[in-house]
Design an enzyme around this catalytic site. Structure first.
Site, mmCIF file in Angstrom:
data_model
loop_
_atom_site.group_PDB
_atom_site.id
_atom_site.type_symbol
_atom_site.label_atom_id
_atom_site.label_comp_id
_atom_site.label_asym_id
_atom_site.label_seq_id
_atom_site.Cartn_x
_atom_site.Cartn_y
_atom_site.Cartn_z
ATOM 1 C CB SER A 189 -0.926 0.015 1.217
ATOM 2 O OG SER A 189 -1.855 -1.037 1.155
ATOM 3 C CB SER A 228 1.714 -5.121 9.920
ATOM 4 O OG SER A 228 0.424 -4.594 9.793
ATOM 5 C CD GLU A 256 -2.963 -8.915 3.174
ATOM 6 O OE1 GLU A 256 -2.637 -8.051 4.001
ATOM 7 O OE2 GLU A 256 -3.093 -8.676 1.954
#
Length: 402
Positions: free
Chosen positions: A123, A156, A239
């Site tokens: 992203s 993350s 994912e």
């Protein structure tokens, strides 16, 4: 450890015998946990459906549950899967499918052992829901290396990761889905800067990552040049299964926490709250059983778009269950234990209070694909509905409005 059943894939009994041999040679009570995990990997008992030599035995995926149950009963250590979830659930299946033999040998063993933590550089500030619009550039220099410049966001574990799966634009002159290439990025290389992003919980488990002249050798490219979007689909489908389709027991997850509070705190009960709890309990159980069916489908091949539906249900249920928990607790539910800026390695829903669960669950409908994007995937690829109009699909990326 060489396979003793040479002609066919091992069955459940053969795997139990192999586990027994591992335990006899490496008693979990006296063996260093790291040494035990290494021996388990070398015995092909890490992920049994992977090839021999890569932690597996070419066995049916469903038989992993047999191995895990035997090892758990013996008190064997695990590889802390929550800490290395991105590597296990996203990087590993993509490397297995698209990696060279050298890449598989280099990355899969330390990944499974937990020696190297992974993160995901997908992203961007201008390419979240529309990931294919990403602008991070990868330009090849005269020596064959790739030079990466750009910014990633909502990453993350970037603050603890050694490696990252990265997609970048290598050709701006073709439509956005076709000019992307997939790389494996060393997070310790010069030019990689990780900055914390503080969330509504007060923590910073997410990060933004700046890439300034980062050099990646072509040997760390995964798949063909310009084929990164297809490679990334394997990552994204895995994912969504990893986030929404994990195996849980009945009353596992947030519904179990809420049900336990209900049983232990009768003074909080009302008829209306009881009716809502029963509805959510039923939905959570239906989602759990649907997840079991999805995992059975995975035995036959790669994850498909059905994983998007599971992730959708996971996000909605977590948000509704955590909201009901706060409402059940009343004023007590409004308390929040700690606003200190921390940088955790894992998301701990069970070990925190109701306020944390309520706030953190808000991210479930964004991370791993927004619910809006997943609704489109389910509509088009599961239900077969007509796709929504996309005027930019065939334009060269450089001509898109940004």
């Amino acid at each position: 450890m060489a396979r003793t059943e040479a002609t066919t894939a091992p069955d459940a009994d053969a795997l139990r015998r192999r586990v027994a041999g591992l335990l006899a040679a490496h008693d979990p009570a006296t063996t260093d946990p790291a040494a035990f995990l290494q021996a388990r990997f070398d015995a092909g008992l890490a992920w049994v459906h992977y090839p021999e030599g890569l932690g597996g035995l070419d066995a049916p995926r469903a038989l992993q549950a047999v191995v895990d149950a035997e090892l758990e009963a013996a008190g064997a250590p695990d590889n802390d899967p929550q800490r290395i979830g991105i590597g296990l659930g996203m990087a590993a299946p993509t490397i297995l499918r698209y990696g060279t033999d050298e890449q598989k040998r280099r990355f899969l063993r330390p990944l499974w052992l937990g020696e190297e933590v992974w993160c995901q550089l997908f992203s961007e500030p201008g390419a979240g829901s529309d990931l294919a619009a990403l602008a991070t550039r990868a330009v090849r220099d005269g020596g064959g290396d790739w030079v990466i410049d750009g910014q990633k966001v909502w990453t993350s574990s970037a603050h603890v990761a050694r490696w990252a799966i990265l997609i970048a634009r290598t050709d701006p002159d073709v439509p956005k889905h076709r000019g992307i290439t997939y790389f494996l990025c060393d997070m310790t290389d010069p030019g990689v800067e990780v900055r914390p992003l503080r969330q509504i919980t007060g923590e910073a488990e997410f990060n933004e990552v700046f890439l300034s002249g980062v050099r990646i050798p072509d040997s760390h490219r995964l798949g063909e040049i310009g084929d990164g979007w297809r490679v990334a689909q394997t990552t994204l489908m895995n994912e969504r299964v990893a986030i929404g389709g994990g195996r849980v027991p009945r009353e596992g997850g947030l519904i179990g926490i809420l049900a336990r509070t209900w049983r232990e705190r009768p003074e909080l009960r009302t008829h209306d709250l009881h009716q809502r709890l029963l509805g959510l309990w039923t939905e959570a159980e239906a989602a759990r059983l649907a997840g079991e069916r999805l995992r059975q489908q995975l035995v036959a091949g790669q994850p498909g778009p059905e994983g998007s539906a599971m992730k959708l249900a996971f996000a909605r249920l977590n948000q509704e269950i955590s909201g009901l928990e706060v409402e059940l607790l009343g004023e007590e539910g409004l308390l929040y234990d700690d606003w200190t800026l921390r940088r955790p390695e894992i998301v701990d829903f069970a070990g925190r209070d109701a306020g944390y669960r309520y706030l953190r669950a808000k991210g479930n409908s964004i991370e791993g694909g927004t619910s809006e994007v997943l609704l489109n995937i389910v509509a088009e690829r599961v239900l077969g509905l007509p796709p929504e109009p996309r005027t930019d699909k065939y334009l060269p990326w450089k001509e898109l409005a940004r």
